[in-house]
Each structure stands twice: as C-alpha cells, then as structure tokens.
Scaffold this active site. Structure first.
Site, PDB file in Angstrom:
ATOM      1  N   ASP A 182     -65.576 -10.833 -38.155  1.00  0.00           N
ATOM      2  CA  ASP A 182     -66.538  -9.795 -37.752  1.00  0.00           C
ATOM      3  C   ASP A 182     -65.944  -8.410 -38.021  1.00  0.00           C
ATOM      4  O   ASP A 182     -66.046  -7.511 -37.181  1.00  0.00           O
ATOM      5  CB  ASP A 182     -66.885  -9.973 -36.265  1.00  0.00           C
ATOM      6  CG  ASP A 182     -68.153  -9.226 -35.882  1.00  0.00           C
ATOM      7  OD1 ASP A 182     -68.882  -8.761 -36.793  1.00  0.00           O
ATOM      8  OD2 ASP A 182     -68.408  -9.077 -34.672  1.00  0.00           O
ATOM      9  N   LYS A 218     -60.895  -3.672 -19.993  1.00  0.00           N
ATOM     10  CA  LYS A 218     -62.110  -4.484 -20.098  1.00  0.00           C
ATOM     11  C   LYS A 218     -62.182  -5.332 -18.847  1.00  0.00           C
ATOM     12  O   LYS A 218     -61.209  -6.012 -18.505  1.00  0.00           O
ATOM     13  CB  LYS A 218     -62.051  -5.391 -21.321  1.00  0.00           C
ATOM     14  CG  LYS A 218     -62.190  -4.647 -22.622  1.00  0.00           C
ATOM     15  CD  LYS A 218     -62.340  -5.631 -23.763  1.00  0.00           C
ATOM     16  CE  LYS A 218     -62.717  -4.906 -25.032  1.00  0.00           C
ATOM     17  NZ  LYS A 218     -63.047  -5.826 -26.112  1.00  0.00           N
ATOM     18  N   GLU A 244     -69.330  -7.474 -23.734  1.00  0.00           N
ATOM     19  CA  GLU A 244     -70.177  -8.645 -23.486  1.00  0.00           C
ATOM     20  C   GLU A 244     -69.988  -9.180 -22.076  1.00  0.00           C
ATOM     21  O   GLU A 244     -70.904  -9.660 -21.429  1.00  0.00           O
ATOM     22  CB  GLU A 244     -69.846  -9.735 -24.498  1.00  0.00           C
ATOM     23  CG  GLU A 244     -70.817 -10.912 -24.420  1.00  0.00           C
ATOM     24  CD  GLU A 244     -70.277 -12.182 -25.044  1.00  0.00           C
ATOM     25  OE1 GLU A 244     -69.171 -12.181 -25.561  1.00  0.00           O
ATOM     26  OE2 GLU A 244     -71.007 -13.184 -25.003  1.00  0.00           O
ATOM     27  N   ILE A 268     -66.394   3.674 -20.016  1.00  0.00           N
ATOM     28  CA  ILE A 268     -66.583   4.246 -21.358  1.00  0.00           C
ATOM     29  C   ILE A 268     -67.465   3.376 -22.240  1.00  0.00           C
ATOM     30  O   ILE A 268     -67.856   3.772 -23.327  1.00  0.00           O
ATOM     31  CB  ILE A 268     -65.224   4.487 -22.076  1.00  0.00           C
ATOM     32  CG1 ILE A 268     -64.389   3.192 -22.076  1.00  0.00           C
ATOM     33  CG2 ILE A 268     -64.477   5.651 -21.469  1.00  0.00           C
ATOM     34  CD1 ILE A 268     -63.164   3.283 -22.970  1.00  0.00           C
ATOM     35  N   GLY A 269     -67.780   2.209 -21.834  1.00  0.00           N
ATOM     36  CA  GLY A 269     -68.622   1.365 -22.693  1.00  0.00           C
ATOM     37  C   GLY A 269     -68.986   0.084 -21.979  1.00  0.00           C
ATOM     38  O   GLY A 269     -68.573  -0.159 -20.848  1.00  0.00           O
TER      39      GLY A 269
HETATM   40  P1  AMP Z   1     -65.918  -4.303 -26.958  1.00  0.00           P
HETATM   41  O1  AMP Z   1     -66.239  -5.228 -25.825  1.00  0.00           O
HETATM   42  O2  AMP Z   1     -64.547  -4.553 -27.505  1.00  0.00           O
HETATM   43  O3  AMP Z   1     -66.982  -4.318 -28.018  1.00  0.00           O
HETATM   44  O4  AMP Z   1     -65.897  -2.826 -26.326  1.00  0.00           O
HETATM   45  C1  AMP Z   1     -67.050  -2.119 -25.978  1.00  0.00           C
HETATM   46  C2  AMP Z   1     -66.869  -0.656 -26.201  1.00  0.00           C
HETATM   47  O5  AMP Z   1     -65.809  -0.167 -25.390  1.00  0.00           O
HETATM   48  C3  AMP Z   1     -66.472  -0.334 -27.630  1.00  0.00           C
HETATM   49  O6  AMP Z   1     -67.561  -0.163 -28.450  1.00  0.00           O
HETATM   50  C4  AMP Z   1     -65.683   0.944 -27.448  1.00  0.00           C
HETATM   51  O7  AMP Z   1     -66.556   2.060 -27.462  1.00  0.00           O
HETATM   52  C5  AMP Z   1     -65.074   0.812 -26.084  1.00  0.00           C
HETATM   53  N1  AMP Z   1     -63.676   0.352 -26.203  1.00  0.00           N
HETATM   54  C6  AMP Z   1     -63.226  -0.900 -26.309  1.00  0.00           C
HETATM   55  N2  AMP Z   1     -61.902  -0.947 -26.384  1.00  0.00           N
HETATM   56  C7  AMP Z   1     -61.489   0.339 -26.343  1.00  0.00           C
HETATM   57  C8  AMP Z   1     -60.197   0.950 -26.409  1.00  0.00           C
HETATM   58  N3  AMP Z   1     -59.081   0.219 -26.536  1.00  0.00           N
HETATM   59  N4  AMP Z   1     -60.146   2.266 -26.345  1.00  0.00           N
HETATM   60  C9  AMP Z   1     -61.267   3.005 -26.236  1.00  0.00           C
HETATM   61  N5  AMP Z   1     -62.490   2.484 -26.184  1.00  0.00           N
HETATM   62  C10 AMP Z   1     -62.608   1.169 -26.236  1.00  0.00           C
END
Ligand code: AMP
EC number: 2.7.10.1
Length: 956
Positions: free
Chosen positions: A727, A634, A612, A608-609
């Site tokens: 942040d 993650k 880093e 879904i994303g």
């Molecule tokens: P981050 O590394 O926390 O910036 O996560 C990257 C992307 O993953 C975020 O911009 C969200 O779109 C998605 N994401 C992170 N955590 C979640 C979560 N708990 N539920 C749904 N999407 C998430």
C-alpha cells in the site's frame, strides 16, 4: 384453615319412608302421638299397662298407656312396642313424655308405691310374635320423673309432663322392640318418639352430597365425598368433601367442583355458554365473547373457530384474536462481496396481527441455461441464522464463485405454517463474484529426509476456480515459501534434525486462499561424519575465520607482490522480516519486536488524526535517563475485540522490526494498560500527499527528488528485509520537520482495509487500484516489484504536488487503460528523466522494473548531477535511462495520422482528429509542440483528448 361451619339444612328434599318432624335432620321411626288409631302394643300381665285415648295440651287426640298398681306389692308390668325397623340408623334416640304420681300424695301406699320405671330394648332382625320374655331385653335405664304431680286425676290435662331422652346403639340387627317395665308406679306414658339423625342431601360448591346418617358415636364426624353436578368437574387435587356431624349437620366443606369448559355456573348448576361466547377452561369463571376474527354458532363451546384465512397457533390461548401470515418483507436489497451475499429488508406491511414475526431465507443455486434451481445445501453458511431471524438482515457465506443464486426472504409468524395460502416472499437473483479457494486440508508427510521433506495434500473443497499453483509456507524461525503446481511437493535444502512448520494454501486467478492447518515435521538427523558447517554458528565462525585469514593472507600477499589480485567478499548481513502471523501467540510477536512502555512516561497532548482502530494523538515520551521526544500515539478505541487488538498491535510487531532513517520508527507499545497504544516518532508535517498539496509549487525539483530518494531508500531497506508493503502511496509516507520522508502504515495485507483508496476488485480483497501493479490487481501477486510500481505512482504524486493519479477516471477505466498500455504522462515541469523512471516502474513485465536499489542509484545520480533534471519537458522524447525499453512506435515513422493511430491501436479516434482539423501528421506534430504534449505514450492521447476535444472520450 377451615373453620367449622354449619350448613343450613335443606328445607324440602325428603326421600325417606319416614317423614322428618321437628328438626329437619331427624328421621322419625316411631311417634305414638302421630297415631290416631289404637297402638296395640303388648301389655303383660293384662291388668298392667292399659291403652287409653286422650287429648294432648292442644286438644289433639292421642293414644297413651297408663299403669297405676301402687297399692299392690311386687308389681312387674311390661309394655312392649311394636317392632321398629331401624333403617340406616346407628344411634337411636328414644324420647319419652310421661307423667308420674308423687307416692307421698297417695295415702296408704307406703312400701308398695314406686316413682320410677325401667326402659328396655331387644334387637331382632324381624318381628318375633306377641310373646314377651323378660330375659331377652337389655336395660337402657331407670327412668325417674323430674317432676311428679300430687293433685288431680291421671287424665287431668294440666299434668306435669316429664320428657326424657335416651340413646341406644350402635345397633346391629334390622330392628328392635322397646319395653317399659313398671314396678309399682303411677305412670301415664303420653308419647313415645323414636328417631335417629341424618344429614340431608345437599348441593354445595357444585357438588351433591347424599343423605348421610350420622355416625354411631356422639363425637364422630362422617366424611362424605361429593359428586359434581352435571357439566361440572372436580377442581384438580381438590375433590369436594363434607362432614356429617352427630347432630345431622353438614360441617367443614373441603374442595369443590367447577363448571367444565363451555359451561358457567348459575346457582347450583352449570349452564352452557351462549352462541358467540366460549369458555376455554373450567378454571375460567365466566363465558367470554369470541375474540376478533373468530365465531361459533353452538351453545356450550369451549372455543371459537377462526374465520376463513385466519388461524390460531398451537400456543395461542383461545382468548386471543385469530391471526394470519404476514405479507412479504419489503425493500429487499443485497450486497455481494465475492462469495458472500448480504441481504437487508424492511419488515412486512402487514404482520398478520401478530408480534412474533421472524424471517427465513431460502437459498437456491440456479444453472444459467436452462434456468433450473436447486437448494443450496448444507455447505452454505448463514449469519446469524437461516431462519428464525429477528433482525432484518442476514449474511450468506461460502457460496460458490461465479454462480447464480436466488434468495427468497419470507416473513413468517406463528400461523404461517398453518396457512394453506400461497407463500409471500421477496426474492433477488444474484451472481457471485470470483473468490479465492478454500483451505487446503489433510497435509500428509510422505517422506522425511535430512534435508528434504516430501508432502502431499487434498485439493481445497471449494477451489472456486482453476488452481494454478499451491504455496507452501514453511518456517523454522523465519518464513520461507515454496510453490507447487500439484498437490504434492518435496521441499529441499532444509537443515537436518530441525523442526519445520508447513502451511499450504492454493492459488487461483482469484488469488490465494487461506492457509491450511500447521504441520510440524522434523527433518532426519544428520548422517555421522558429514559436516554442514554453514548451519552451525560455531562452524560458521570457524569457517569465516579461516576464510578471513586466507583472504587476509592473500590480500597482504597480493599487496606485497604488487597488487596483482583484487578480492571482493560479500557477507549477507541484512535482517529478514518475520511475519507476525507465523507466531502462534501474537502477543509474543509484539513483545519480541516492540518495547513495552510505561504509560506514565507518555503524555498525550492533542488529537491529530483518525486511524482505523482509534484516534492518533501527538504527545511526548520521556524515558528514564533520556530527554523527552515528540511522539505520535496511536490508540486502540475502547470496546475493541480480541481480533482488533491483535490487528492493531500487528502494525507494531512489523514496524518494530525495522530500523532505518526512512522508515517510521517505533518507540514502543503500551499493552499492559488502557488504552492500548502504539508510540511512534512524531512526523511534524504529517502525510506526504497533504503536505505537498499544502505547499503546491513551493519546492525545487532537487528538493522533490530528495524526498523521493528518501522514500526509495526506505523501500530498499524494506524489500531487502523481504517485506512487501502493498500500500505504498504518498498518503502512507510521513514527513518530518526536516522534510525527511519515511515509509509508514504497516500491517498485514488486510490492513489495506483501512485505506480509503482501497476498493474491492473482482479478484477478491481490497486493493488501492491506482497505486497497484496490474499483476497484483489481477491475481494478487504482491512482490517488491509490485511495490516498485506503486513507487512510480508516488513519484508521480510527488512531482505533481499531490495530484490524484489518473485524475477523475474510474477505477475500471484505470485498470483498462493500464492493460491497454497507457501510462500517466509527466506532471507539469517534471524532468523527463524522472518521468522515464516512472515509466520504468510501470513496466508490464515485473521483471523489467528497476529494483529499489537501482532506483536509489538513479536518483542519487540525478541529485549529484542536477543538469540531468533541467532538461525541459518535451525536448527529451527518448529514454535517457538504460532501463527504459519503450515499445511504442516512433511518431515520426508514420506517413499519415491514420497509420500512426493504427499502430498505437487508436484508429477509432481517427474521425475525432479529422473533425478537430488534425488531418496531417504535421498538424498533429505542430499541435504537439504548441501544447507541449509528447505523443510517444499513447496514454497522452487520452489526456489530450480529454482536455482538447471535450466531446470525445478515448477510453470507452
Ligand atoms: P494511520 O492510522 O497510520 O493512517 O494514521 C492516521 C493519521 O494520523 C495519518 O494520516 C497522519 O496524519 C497521522 N499520523 C500517523 N502517524 C503519525 C506520526 N508518526 N506523526 C504524525 N502524524 C501521524
């Protein structure tokens, strides 16, 4: 290995007194046939042996000795040769040719006739006169004829010739005599030949072997060392040797000579290489032509000289072309990050004909006026190295802040140091930025008391600015901080007999340096008798119990006696956030705060994303005995470093400490399998900014305020725990399917690195400028109050449905505008009360900003009383919140546009207003109402002008 081989005998060289005859390996000492004149040997008695001339089978005249006293008994006739000098000989060969008469064919000789004679020799160092003493002779042998003849005279030519050879030796004197004893035979001694054998001088394998006399024994080989011919040398460990056999033949050659450098073999000699040719080593067989860019004009050269401007490195073999230093590197570019400079370049256009080009960097620090440069010295670090660089980049670290540097990048190859021509390099001059101070070292404990510890320390080696204060971090289990202006401090209110860890870092305008080493100090033991009840949990319970009882007694008593007293007792109950960095072993922190999950309980469904450290996926978590839940997972990408793993799991160590409905909940971690995972509750609607943009204008104000309230509540919880987010932004808020907003994206300050909005500022570190309070940008003062500023920006983002704060203004312009007092205007349809709250959050003085607790209270009030939200934009020009202290002058209090602009420090735009037809305050006021613009915040002028006077920009 070496088979016996016979060396062909040389045909010519004879350097001996006696000419070899027959076999060329023979040296003739005596040959009676060769003598034409009388032999004049001694014969005794005189009537015995007789010298007679004759002809041999080829009619060549010869001298012979004959005797034939066969009729007389008791013959003893001696014949002695002249003295024979033996020369080098050791083994002497005596070859006799003779005829002998068969006694049977002679009538009347029975009893007196013999068919043998005796051969003797006598060794002497010189001639001994003509007397002959039998007893001085040594018998060699009795010689019998193989064939005797019966017919004809003794002088007959067709006699049967016997040939007998006898060997004598080893001889020790200079010469000898041979003697023949006849005891009554009829003999003609046709020829006597005395010789020895010799191996003649020979050149073999470029070595000369001298004439060599054979050994004394029949079976012996004489080992002979060869001498190299001129311009040749012995091959290493292989000196030339040969063996002279008893037969005078050269056998078993071993070793050899080879032509020296500069010479090559031609036949049995070494000849010099011609001009323009060389031979660098004796090992080479042939002379070679001079390689490119080299020459010679002499014969017999072992190398060629380089042409002007060309060189040969010490390690270069003579066979390679001469080369030259490379040209300068090309396209040198640099990148500065505070006190670190990265340089990159392209290889030189001309490598000088070599493939060993490396690069070296010369760093010089230059003063500004007058410009003078000195070498940077050993305190500057180079990665991967300063010289010998194979790749075309280098990073130079630990430079001084705010200093001017010149970097020269030079391409060098194996001949650069030989060249006397001018160095060719690419250079850049760079001014470094501001940087945080270096580490504080040598912390000394001055005084340790029960409740205080006094410390002192050294100033950092590189302050990189004026140190304004030091931060002393100390902790027992949780971190505490103490600030000090000087390099010593006494930290009070400690617990007795407790170990504390101290770490100190310096602070300058550029922010904090890194912490120095940890120092563990235990406070002194408590003096007997005194009680510090609040430190001891047992005592705390006792005291609370006693206090509770008293309160209860008071309350009951008060209630009974007519509720005359009201008592409020508040016990601190909030947990404190623990910085995982204070754990020596970061793995311990993870396992203290995060549950280790079994990877088999997790089912990954889709990506879904991108985070880093790796992909973010959605999936399901099914823990034993629980129903399965949606989760976000993650992952840590493969090939991570230990530091990346630590930083990745750091977020879990932080998130795992929180438990609040508006803070994203950590389900657990998988650290004992691959990939390493952080499992978080699933937030169906993803990040708040994207979510709002997707649903632009679709929510009621109450819904938006509801979201804001949730975020504020989450932040209140975090700030109560002592956690500073740093942040906070809509992109770091996640929204679930019930529109509940939760704060996410935790990590230490460096995790901001992953925020695409974060940019480097002059104070060092990456900062998301648009969301960050000025004091945090300027001197990295991050506090819950700076989080409040960011919260104000989030409010603005929410109310504008994900608009970018400050639109397309540059970060620099934003910093400047904020500094000059400008603030974001209310978004479209934003209730002024909310905008006022934003402005409160953006108070310059951080102490003036509301606390999250207050923000939650105000928002709760708004939700409870929606009328406050309905007030249309523009009608509410005065603050409604008691927190707002707006210092901007009142627009209506001015007499002219000029005066008003002057009061708000915008007089430079007076002409723009006039040119646009707004010359009176009334016309400005009218326009303000028509356009729905509230001029009480000077920043609006900027927006207004951007939109309406497109040709001017109020912000320079
Ligand atoms: P981050 O590394 O926390 O910036 O996560 C990257 C992307 O993953 C975020 O911009 C969200 O779109 C998605 N994401 C992170 N955590 C979640 C979560 N708990 N539920 C749904 N999407 C998430």
């Amino acid at each position: 290995m070496c088979g016996l081989s016979v060396i062909p005998r040389p045909g010519t060289p004879v350097r001996f007194n006696h000419l070899p005859l027959g076999f060329l390996s023979l040296v003739i000492l005596l040959d009676s046939k060769a003598q034409q004149t009388e032999l004049e040997w001694i014969s005794y008695p005189p009537n015995g042996w007789e010298e007679i001339s004759g002809l041999d089978e080829n009619y060549t005249p010869i001298r012979t000795y004959q005797v034939c006293q066969v009729m007389e008994p008791n013959q003893n006739n001696w014949l002695r040769t002249n003295w024979i000098e033996k020369g080098d000989a050791q083994r002497i060969f005596v070859e006799l040719k003779f005829t002998l008469r068969d006694c049977n064919s002679l009538p009347g000789v029975v009893g007196t006739c013999k068919e043998t004679f005796n051969l003797y020799y006598q060794e002497t160092d010189s001639e001994v006169g003509r007397s002959l003493r039998e007893n001085q002779y040594v018998k060699i042998d009795t010689i019998a004829a193989d064939e005797s003849f019966t017919q004809g005279d003794l002088g007959e030519r067709k006699m049967k010739l016997n040939t007998e050879v006898r060997i004598i030796g080893p001889l020790s004197r200079r010469g000898f005599y041979l003697a023949f004893q006849d005891v009554g035979a009829c003999i003609a001694l046709v020829s006597v030949k005395v010789y020895y054998k010799k191996c003649w001088s020979i050149i073999e394998n470029l070595a000369t072997f001298p004439d060599t006399v054979t050994g004394s024994e029949f079976s012996s080989l004489v080992e002979v060392e060869g001498t190299c011919v001129s311009d040749a040398e012995e091959e290493a460990d292989n000196s030339p040797k040969m063996h002279c056999s008893a037969e005078g033949e050269w056998l078993v050659p071993i070793g050899k000579c080879i032509c020296k450098a500069g010479f090559h073999q031609k036949g049995d000699a070494c000849e010099p290489c011609g001009r323009g040719f060389y031979k660098s080593s004796s090992q080479d067989l042939q002379c070679s032509r001079c390689p490119a860019h080299s020459f010679n004009d002499r014969e017999g050269s072992w190398r060629c000289d380089c042409e002007d401007g060309y060189y040969r490195a010490l390690s270069d073999p003579a066979s390679v072309a001469c080369t030259r230093p490379p040209s300068a590197p090309q396209n040198l570019v640099y990148n500065i990050n505070q006190t670190t400079v990265s340089l990159e370049w392209s290889p030189p256009a001309d490598t000088g004909g070599r493939n060993d080009v490396t690069y070296r960097v010369i760093c010089r620090r230059c003063s500004w006026e007058p410009e003078e440069c000195v070498p940077c010295g050993p305190n500057v670090g180079y990665s991967p190295a300063q010289s010998g660089l194979v790749d075309t980049y280098v990073t130079i670290m630990d430079l001084l802040a705010h200093a001017n540097y010149t970097f020269e990048v030079e391409a060098v190859n194996g001949v650069s140091d030989l060249s006397r021509t001018q160095r060719l390099f690419a250079a850049v001059s760079i001014a470094t930025g501001q940087a945080a101070p270096s580490q504080v070292s040598e912390v000394i404990k001055e005084k340790v008391q029960q409740r205080s510890i006094q410390l002192s320390w050294q100033e950092p080696q590189q302050p990189n600015g004026v140190i304004t204060e030091y931060e002393i971090k100390y902790y027992e289990k949780v971190s505490l901080w103490y600030m000090s202006k000087s390099t010593s401090a006494t930290v009070n209110n400690l617990k007795p007999n407790t170990a504390y860890i101290f770490q100190i870092r310096a602070f300058t305008e550029a922010g904090y340096g890194t912490y120095g080493p940890r120092l563990e100090i235990t406070t002194k033991e408590e003096a007997t008798g005194s009680i510090y009840c609040c430190q001891n949990p047992v005592i705390i319970i006792a005291v609370v119990a006693v206090a509770g009882t008293i309160i209860l007694v008071f309350m009951v008593f008060g209630f009974i006696i007519g509720r005359r007293y009201a008592l409020a007792v508040k016990f601190p109950g909030t947990k404190t956030y623990i910085d995982p960095e204070t754990y020596e072993d970061p793995n311990r922190a993870v396992h203290q705060f995060a549950k280790e999950l079994d990877a088999s309980c997790i089912k990954i469904e889709r990506v879904i994303g991108a985070g880093e450290f790796g992909e973010v996926c959605s999936g399901r978590l099914k823990l034993p005995g629980k129903r399965d839940v949606s989760v976000a997972i993650k992952t840590l990408k493969v090939g991570y470093t230990e530091k990346q793993r630590r930083d990745f799991l750091c977020e879990a160590s932080i998130m795992g400490q929180f438990d609040h409905p508006n803070v994203v909940h950590l389900e657990g971690v998988v650290t004992r399998g691959k990939p390493v995972m952080i499992v978080i509750e699933y937030m169906e609607n993803g990040s708040l900014d994207g979510f709002l943009r997707k649903h632009d204008g679709q929510f009621t104000v109450i819904q938006l305020v509801g979201m804001l309230r949730g975020i504020a509540a989450g932040m209140r919880y975090l700030s109560d725990m002592g956690y500073v987010h740093r942040d906070l932004a809509a992109r770091n808020i996640l929204v679930n399917s019930n529109l509940v907003c939760k704060v996410s994206d935790f990590g230490l300050s460096r995790v901001i690195d992953d925020d695409p909005e974060a940019v480097y500022t002059t104070t060092g570190g990456k900062i998301p400028v648009r969301w960050t309070a000025p004091e945090a940008i300027q001197y990295r003062k991050f506090t819950s109050a700076s989080d409040v500023w960011s919260y104000g920006i989030v409010m603005w983002e929410v109310m504008s449905y994900g608009e970018r704060p400050y639109w397309d203004m540059s970060n620099q312009d934003v910093i400047k505008a904020i500094e000059e007092g400008y603030r974001l205007p209310a978004p479209m349809d934003c209730p002024p009360g909310l905008h006022q709250l934003m402005l409160d959050c953006w108070q310059k003085d951080r102490a003036e900003r509301p606390k999250f607790d207050q923000i939650v209270g105000i928002l709760d009030k708004m939700i409870r009383n929606p009328n406050t939200l309905k007030t249309p934009v523009g009608t509410c020009t005065r603050p409604i919140s008691p927190l707002l202290d707006q210092s901007t002058p009142d627009f209506t209090a001015f007499r002219s546009v000029g005066e008003w602009l002057e009061a708000i420090k915008m007089e430079r735009y007076r002409d723009n207003f006039t040119a646009a037809g707004y010359s009176s305050l009334e016309s400005v006021a009218r326009m303000s109402i028509e356009l729905g613009i509230d001029f009480f915040a000077p920043f609006l002028i900027s927006c207004f002008c951007k939109q309406h006077f497109l040709h001017i920009y109020l912000l320079p």
